[in-house]
Write a protein that holds these residues in place. Sequence first.
Motif, mmCIF file in Angstrom:
data_model
loop_
_atom_site.group_PDB
_atom_site.id
_atom_site.type_symbol
_atom_site.label_atom_id
_atom_site.label_comp_id
_atom_site.label_asym_id
_atom_site.label_seq_id
_atom_site.Cartn_x
_atom_site.Cartn_y
_atom_site.Cartn_z
ATOM 1 N N MET A 179 0.851 -1.187 0.000
ATOM 2 C CA MET A 179 0.000 0.000 0.000
ATOM 3 C C MET A 179 0.884 1.234 0.000
ATOM 4 N N THR A 180 0.693 2.092 -0.976
ATOM 5 C CA THR A 180 1.508 3.289 -1.103
ATOM 6 C C THR A 180 0.780 4.485 -0.521
ATOM 7 N N ARG A 181 1.555 5.422 -0.034
ATOM 8 C CA ARG A 181 1.007 6.629 0.563
ATOM 9 C C ARG A 181 0.886 7.702 -0.496
ATOM 10 N N THR A 182 -0.270 8.340 -0.578
ATOM 11 C CA THR A 182 -0.496 9.408 -1.543
ATOM 12 C C THR A 182 0.158 10.686 -1.049
ATOM 13 N N PRO A 183 1.023 11.305 -1.852
ATOM 14 C CA PRO A 183 1.656 12.538 -1.397
ATOM 15 C C PRO A 183 0.624 13.623 -1.147
ATOM 16 N N LYS A 184 0.808 14.347 -0.069
ATOM 17 C CA LYS A 184 -0.081 15.429 0.293
ATOM 18 C C LYS A 184 0.602 16.763 0.055
ATOM 19 N N GLU A 185 -0.187 17.779 0.081
ATOM 20 C CA GLU A 185 0.342 19.120 -0.129
ATOM 21 C C GLU A 185 1.241 19.499 1.048
ATOM 22 N N GLY A 186 2.391 20.002 0.737
ATOM 23 C CA GLY A 186 3.340 20.370 1.788
ATOM 24 C C GLY A 186 4.436 19.347 1.982
ATOM 25 N N ASP A 187 4.244 18.108 1.430
ATOM 26 C CA ASP A 187 5.290 17.100 1.541
ATOM 27 C C ASP A 187 6.458 17.493 0.650
ATOM 28 N N GLU A 188 7.670 17.242 1.152
ATOM 29 C CA GLU A 188 8.876 17.560 0.408
ATOM 30 C C GLU A 188 9.209 16.404 -0.520
ATOM 31 N N ALA A 189 9.324 16.695 -1.798
ATOM 32 C CA ALA A 189 9.632 15.653 -2.776
ATOM 33 C C ALA A 189 11.107 15.289 -2.696
ATOM 34 N N PRO A 190 11.425 13.995 -2.752
ATOM 35 C CA PRO A 190 12.832 13.593 -2.715
ATOM 36 C C PRO A 190 13.551 14.028 -3.988
ATOM 37 N N PRO B 222 22.744 -0.890 -1.467
ATOM 38 C CA PRO B 222 22.148 -2.215 -1.194
ATOM 39 C C PRO B 222 22.392 -2.723 0.226
ATOM 40 N N LEU B 223 23.363 -2.155 0.950
ATOM 41 C CA LEU B 223 23.678 -2.631 2.287
ATOM 42 C C LEU B 223 22.880 -1.937 3.375
ATOM 43 N N LEU B 224 22.198 -0.858 3.048
ATOM 44 C CA LEU B 224 21.446 -0.123 4.063
ATOM 45 C C LEU B 224 20.214 -0.917 4.492
ATOM 46 N N PRO B 225 19.706 -0.685 5.697
ATOM 47 C CA PRO B 225 18.510 -1.415 6.157
ATOM 48 C C PRO B 225 17.299 -1.131 5.273
ATOM 49 N N VAL B 226 16.408 -2.099 5.214
ATOM 50 C CA VAL B 226 15.182 -1.949 4.430
ATOM 51 C C VAL B 226 14.295 -0.910 5.100
ATOM 52 N N PRO B 227 13.731 0.040 4.360
ATOM 53 C CA PRO B 227 12.833 1.022 4.983
ATOM 54 C C PRO B 227 11.646 0.353 5.656
ATOM 55 N N ALA B 228 11.148 1.004 6.698
ATOM 56 C CA ALA B 228 10.052 0.414 7.475
ATOM 57 C C ALA B 228 8.792 0.240 6.640
ATOM 58 N N CYS B 229 8.577 1.098 5.651
ATOM 59 C CA CYS B 229 7.361 0.991 4.842
ATOM 60 C C CYS B 229 7.350 -0.258 3.972
ATOM 61 N N LEU C 152 8.538 -3.246 5.126
ATOM 62 C CA LEU C 152 8.502 -4.406 5.998
ATOM 63 C C LEU C 152 7.065 -4.908 6.152
ATOM 64 N N PRO C 153 6.883 -6.159 6.567
ATOM 65 C CA PRO C 153 5.516 -6.704 6.685
ATOM 66 C C PRO C 153 4.647 -5.921 7.649
ATOM 67 N N TRP C 154 5.220 -5.411 8.754
ATOM 68 C CA TRP C 154 4.411 -4.686 9.714
ATOM 69 C C TRP C 154 4.185 -3.234 9.327
ATOM 70 N N GLY C 155 4.840 -2.780 8.242
ATOM 71 C CA GLY C 155 4.564 -1.459 7.711
ATOM 72 C C GLY C 155 5.207 -0.338 8.504
ATOM 73 N N GLY C 156 5.042 0.852 7.987
ATOM 74 C CA GLY C 156 5.605 2.043 8.607
ATOM 75 C C GLY C 156 5.440 3.239 7.698
ATOM 76 N N ARG C 157 5.798 4.393 8.210
ATOM 77 C CA ARG C 157 5.661 5.613 7.432
ATOM 78 C C ARG C 157 6.755 5.671 6.366
ATOM 79 N N PRO C 158 6.412 6.040 5.127
ATOM 80 C CA PRO C 158 7.451 6.193 4.098
ATOM 81 C C PRO C 158 8.440 7.287 4.488
ATOM 82 N N GLU C 159 9.682 7.068 4.155
ATOM 83 C CA GLU C 159 10.707 8.040 4.480
ATOM 84 C C GLU C 159 10.568 9.279 3.606
ATOM 85 N N LYS C 160 10.662 10.415 4.231
ATOM 86 C CA LYS C 160 10.429 11.688 3.558
ATOM 87 C C LYS C 160 11.654 12.181 2.805
#
Length: 339
Positions: A1-12, A33-40, A42-50
């Motif tokens: 499930m992807t998060r819809t960007p909202k107004e005011g969010d900073e684009a990468p 490739p060696l960095l940890p997998v983002p929380a979003c 993972l199976p338990w989910g998380g906020r996408p990194e801004k």
Amino acid sequence: MTRTPKEGDEAPTARKRNYPSDTTDAEWAVLEPLLPVPACRLPWGGRPEKHPRRNVVDAIRYVNDNGVKWRAVPVDFGIPWRTVYGFFQRWRASGALARIHAELHEQVRLHDGLNPRTVAVILDSQSVKAAETVGADTRGFDGGKLINGRKRHLIVDMRGMPLSVMVTPASPHDSIPARDQLFRLSLAHPEVTVAWADSAYGGTLTTWAHTVLGLTLKTVPRRKDQDGFAVLAKRWRVERTISWIMRARRNVRDYERLISHSEAHLTWTFITLMTRRLTRPPRPPRSQPHPVEPATTHNPKPIRIRTRQPGTIRLAPVIPPGTSPSHPGGKDTLSPTTP
């Protein structure tokens, strides 16, 4: 499930690389490739990194290389300093930083045409002054160097690439924290069989390492006519590694309240060193031995090291009585022994 960007969010967005500590495209291809997998993801989910992770890594490397405060992270990174510090702390606490360091160490050895695991290491320590932010319970006075601060204990391979980094108060003798560090090394790298160090690591530590860990610890004494600093066999490799540490200004003095954060800054220094090493041509072997080390008259036999345990265990076939080991299917052709 992807998060819809909202107004005011900073684009990468990609930022311009302005500082010498920034990652190049080749370095980022090795490190990403060696960095940890983002929380979003993972199976338990998380906020996408801004914020882009490359900007986060560049900001951490900027603090480490230039020795500035976390609050002084330049604004052109586009990341609040608390966010940068949060990534630095989480990756250290989760063990991801140690895993990245271990994987890069094996890649560097393979890049140079060596076995990914080493059997010989070198030990040494460095005492550094501590700032007023370092508490009295994590600092000490080194009577030999006349330094009030902390001590860094390093274990490197024969190319000077570090395997283990540990920080302690400067007051204990080198042989005391060396037991803990060697024990950790034996758990992470059971293939190590020999280690070199200065005379401070001799005495009972040598017997303990051989009896408990099965490790041969050899001391390299000072020269009889030595006055001041001199390049010694084997030990010059770890001395060179200490000089690499001091290139990062954050390591010139210890400012960290937590010892684990001091170890993390040292690890980031080595990660930067190894990623840059991987983006350059392999280092050729020495055509001539080092002036302080004797030349070998014969080529040593290659050592084969099993880095992974086999998935299955092969058992020897059961030989029935009366059959020969060389001829399992036939009768025993050996003549019976007479008394």
